[in-house]
Design a protein around this motif. Structure first.
Motif, PDB file in Angstrom:
ATOM      1  N   ASP A  79       0.917  -1.133  -0.022  1.00 44.88           N
ATOM      2  CA  ASP A  79       0.016  -0.127   0.101  1.00 44.88           C
ATOM      3  C   ASP A  79       0.926   1.280   0.007  1.00 44.88           C
ATOM      4  O   ASP A  79       1.951   1.341   0.515  1.00 44.88           O
ATOM      5  CB  ASP A  79      -0.968   0.071   1.229  1.00 44.88           C
ATOM      6  CG  ASP A  79      -2.074  -1.037   1.058  1.00 44.88           C
ATOM      7  OD1 ASP A  79      -2.218  -1.517  -0.110  1.00 44.88           O
ATOM      8  OD2 ASP A  79      -2.792  -1.255   2.150  1.00 44.88           O
TER       9      ASP A  79
ATOM     10  N   ASP B 136       0.410   3.847   1.856  1.00 40.81           N
ATOM     11  CA  ASP B 136       0.335   4.842   2.688  1.00 40.81           C
ATOM     12  C   ASP B 136       1.391   4.481   3.875  1.00 40.81           C
ATOM     13  O   ASP B 136       1.009   5.056   5.018  1.00 40.81           O
ATOM     14  CB  ASP B 136      -1.177   4.587   3.297  1.00 40.81           C
ATOM     15  CG  ASP B 136      -1.408   3.371   3.924  1.00 40.81           C
ATOM     16  OD1 ASP B 136      -0.592   2.276   3.720  1.00 40.81           O
ATOM     17  OD2 ASP B 136      -2.719   2.888   4.258  1.00 40.81           O
TER      18      ASP B 136
ATOM     19  N   GLN C 286       1.713   2.051   5.908  1.00 41.91           N
ATOM     20  CA  GLN C 286       1.275   1.214   6.824  1.00 41.91           C
ATOM     21  C   GLN C 286       1.930   0.086   6.653  1.00 41.91           C
ATOM     22  O   GLN C 286       2.237  -0.523   7.725  1.00 41.91           O
ATOM     23  CB  GLN C 286      -0.125   1.078   6.868  1.00 41.91           C
ATOM     24  CG  GLN C 286      -0.953   2.084   7.154  1.00 41.91           C
ATOM     25  CD  GLN C 286      -2.538   1.977   7.537  1.00 41.91           C
ATOM     26  OE1 GLN C 286      -3.286   1.426   6.538  1.00 41.91           O
ATOM     27  NE2 GLN C 286      -2.911   1.918   8.754  1.00 41.91           N
TER      28      GLN C 286
ATOM     29  N   ARG D   5       2.338  -3.247  11.723  1.00 39.07           N
ATOM     30  CA  ARG D   5       1.550  -2.265  11.067  1.00 39.07           C
ATOM     31  C   ARG D   5       1.616  -1.112  11.702  1.00 39.07           C
ATOM     32  O   ARG D   5       1.574  -0.754  12.875  1.00 39.07           O
ATOM     33  CB  ARG D   5       0.114  -2.705  11.153  1.00 39.07           C
ATOM     34  CG  ARG D   5      -0.977  -1.966  10.500  1.00 39.07           C
ATOM     35  CD  ARG D   5      -1.622  -2.839   9.476  1.00 39.07           C
ATOM     36  NE  ARG D   5      -2.854  -2.169   8.798  1.00 39.07           N
ATOM     37  CZ  ARG D   5      -2.857  -1.720   7.606  1.00 39.07           C
ATOM     38  NH1 ARG D   5      -2.229  -2.296   6.755  1.00 39.07           N
ATOM     39  NH2 ARG D   5      -4.034  -1.343   7.131  1.00 39.07           N
TER      40      ARG D   5
ATOM     41  N   ARG E 241      -0.779   5.609   9.475  1.00 41.86           N
ATOM     42  CA  ARG E 241      -0.994   6.302   8.273  1.00 41.86           C
ATOM     43  C   ARG E 241      -0.217   7.651   8.598  1.00 41.86           C
ATOM     44  O   ARG E 241      -0.384   8.439   9.154  1.00 41.86           O
ATOM     45  CB  ARG E 241      -2.129   6.556   7.747  1.00 41.86           C
ATOM     46  CG  ARG E 241      -2.486   6.498   6.172  1.00 41.86           C
ATOM     47  CD  ARG E 241      -3.782   6.600   6.116  1.00 41.86           C
ATOM     48  NE  ARG E 241      -4.271   5.554   5.061  1.00 41.86           N
ATOM     49  CZ  ARG E 241      -3.958   6.260   3.776  1.00 41.86           C
ATOM     50  NH1 ARG E 241      -3.374   7.409   3.342  1.00 41.86           N
ATOM     51  NH2 ARG E 241      -4.488   5.430   2.714  1.00 41.86           N
TER      52      ARG E 241
HETATM   53 MG    MG Z   1      -3.742   1.966   4.612  1.00 43.93          MG
END
Ligand code: MG
Ligand code: UDP
Length: 350
Positions: free
Chosen positions: A99, A101, A103, A203, A206
């Motif tokens: 992704d 972002d 994360q 994780r 953002r």
């Molecule tokens: Mg995300």
């Protein structure tokens, strides 16, 4: 896709929808990681019909970063479709999806590649071992989603593995062979049955921009995941129907007994409740059927899940002149309309 093209070792596929806020940060961190690997690589940024500064940001980044390739979809097609578009167009021997972002930490990509090579794996999942940065609601819904999927699809679906993963060329080609237009990758990939492993990561939060997954989209993904992989809900409807029949049978016996005893005037509430209950059960089962009919409908339509507007990798291969359009002489024959085909072609090259 021309198979003769020189292949990068690694393709990194990044779906992006309105990510202008996080894009510079992401690009900087990803580039440091990838340049440090010492492998030939390409970054396939899939711009999923962004309406903000993402396309401009990507164009600017491309000026100083030859490894960046931009695939632009004609309209917003959703995270899964954008992922599939990128993965199927990637040229690398290994394809990692991540992704935009931050994360999923780009630093984990190197570890995935090492794992794949060391243990000769076709799939390496990124497994989140700590989701403390996600909201409690997101954690709870994600937990429920993975529990349900493991029950329905099988234990081969790793829990807490999202769309941060590495695929080998063989796995990508196996995906390409599937007739499905929009597979839910996190279920289909484990189902392919390749040797797989996992690396764990934390994780992260953002750093900028906001999530593109509101509750409605999460529910949509869950419904899609269930109906694309399992007929269990239909069976559930059958069981519910059978249970209803049994309960109704008992009620009939009761009703006859009451009639024989001469006590049939009262009982409006029970009648009312029974009608409401049966109506609700029937509607539920109809809804379940509808979900599958809808899937059949989309499958029969066979429409692609996305349209690629441009791909910067195609520019080098674009013919100087568009192919000449054949003119069909017989205007009475409506079948082969050359003009239409030409429109599609030029459209695809735009
Ligand atoms: Mg995300
Ligand atoms: N994304 C996309 N198309 C969409 C929605 C999201 O390509 O229609 C991308 C988004 O830019 C991000 C990734 O999919 O790179 C995951 O989305 P997001 O971070 O919003 O989801 P979350 O992590 O909150 O589940």
């Amino acid at each position: 896709m021309a198979p003769t093209r020189p292949e990068p070792v690694l393709s990194v596929v990044v779906p992006m929808f309105n990510e202008e806020a996080v894009l510079p940060l992401f690009a900087r961190r990803l580039r440091v990681v990838l340049d440090g690997l010492g492998e030939a690589y390409e970054v396939v940024a899939v711009d999923d019909g962004s309406t903000d500064g993402t396309p401009a940001g990507l164009a600017a980044l491309r000026v100083g970063w030859p490894g960046l390739r931009v695939v632009r979809l004609r309209r917003n097609s959703g995270h899964q479709a954008a992922l599939v578009a990128g993965v199927l167009r990637a040229h690398g021997r290994y394809v990692v999806s991540i992704d935009a972002d931050l994360q999923d930490p780009p630093e984990t990509i190197g570890e995935m590649l090492r794992r794949a090579r060391a243990d000769d794996l076709d799939i390496v999942y990124g497994v989140r071992d700590d989701r403390s940065t996600d909201s409690p609601f997101k954690r709870w819904t994600a937990g429920a989603y993975y529990r349900l999927m493991r029950r329905l699809v099988g234990k081969q679906v790793p829990a807490q593995a999202g769309d941060f993963r590495l695929l080998s060329r063989a796995a990508v080609e196996a995906l390409r062979e599937l007739p499905e237009r929009s597979p839910v990758l996190r279920l289909v990939v484990p189902w392919l049955g390749f040797p797989s492993g996992a690396v764990t990561y934390r994780r992260q939060e953002r750093p900028a921009g906001r999530t593109k997954y509101p509750l409605t989209r999460m529910v949509g993904l869950a419904a899609e995941s269930v109906t694309s992989f399992s007929a269990a809900p239909l069976r559930f409807a059958t069981w519910l129907g059978l249970a209803g029949v049994v309960v109704c049978g008992l009620l009939v016996v009761l009703a006859v007994a009451a009639w024989l005893a001469g006590a049939t005037v009262t009982g409006w509430p029970s009648l009312y409740v029974a009608i409401l209950f049966l109506g609700a059960v029937q509607l539920l089962c109809l809804g379940l059927l509808g979900e599958y009919v809808a899937r059949i409908y989309t499958a029969v339509q066979g429409r692609p899940a996305y349209f690629v507007a441009t791909d910067t990798a195609d520019e080098r291969h674009r013919p100087a002149e568009p192919a000449p359009v054949e003119v069909v002489e017989d205007t009475d024959d409506p079948a082969p309309v050359a003009g239409d085909a030409a429109t599609v072609l030029t459209d695809a090259r735009r």
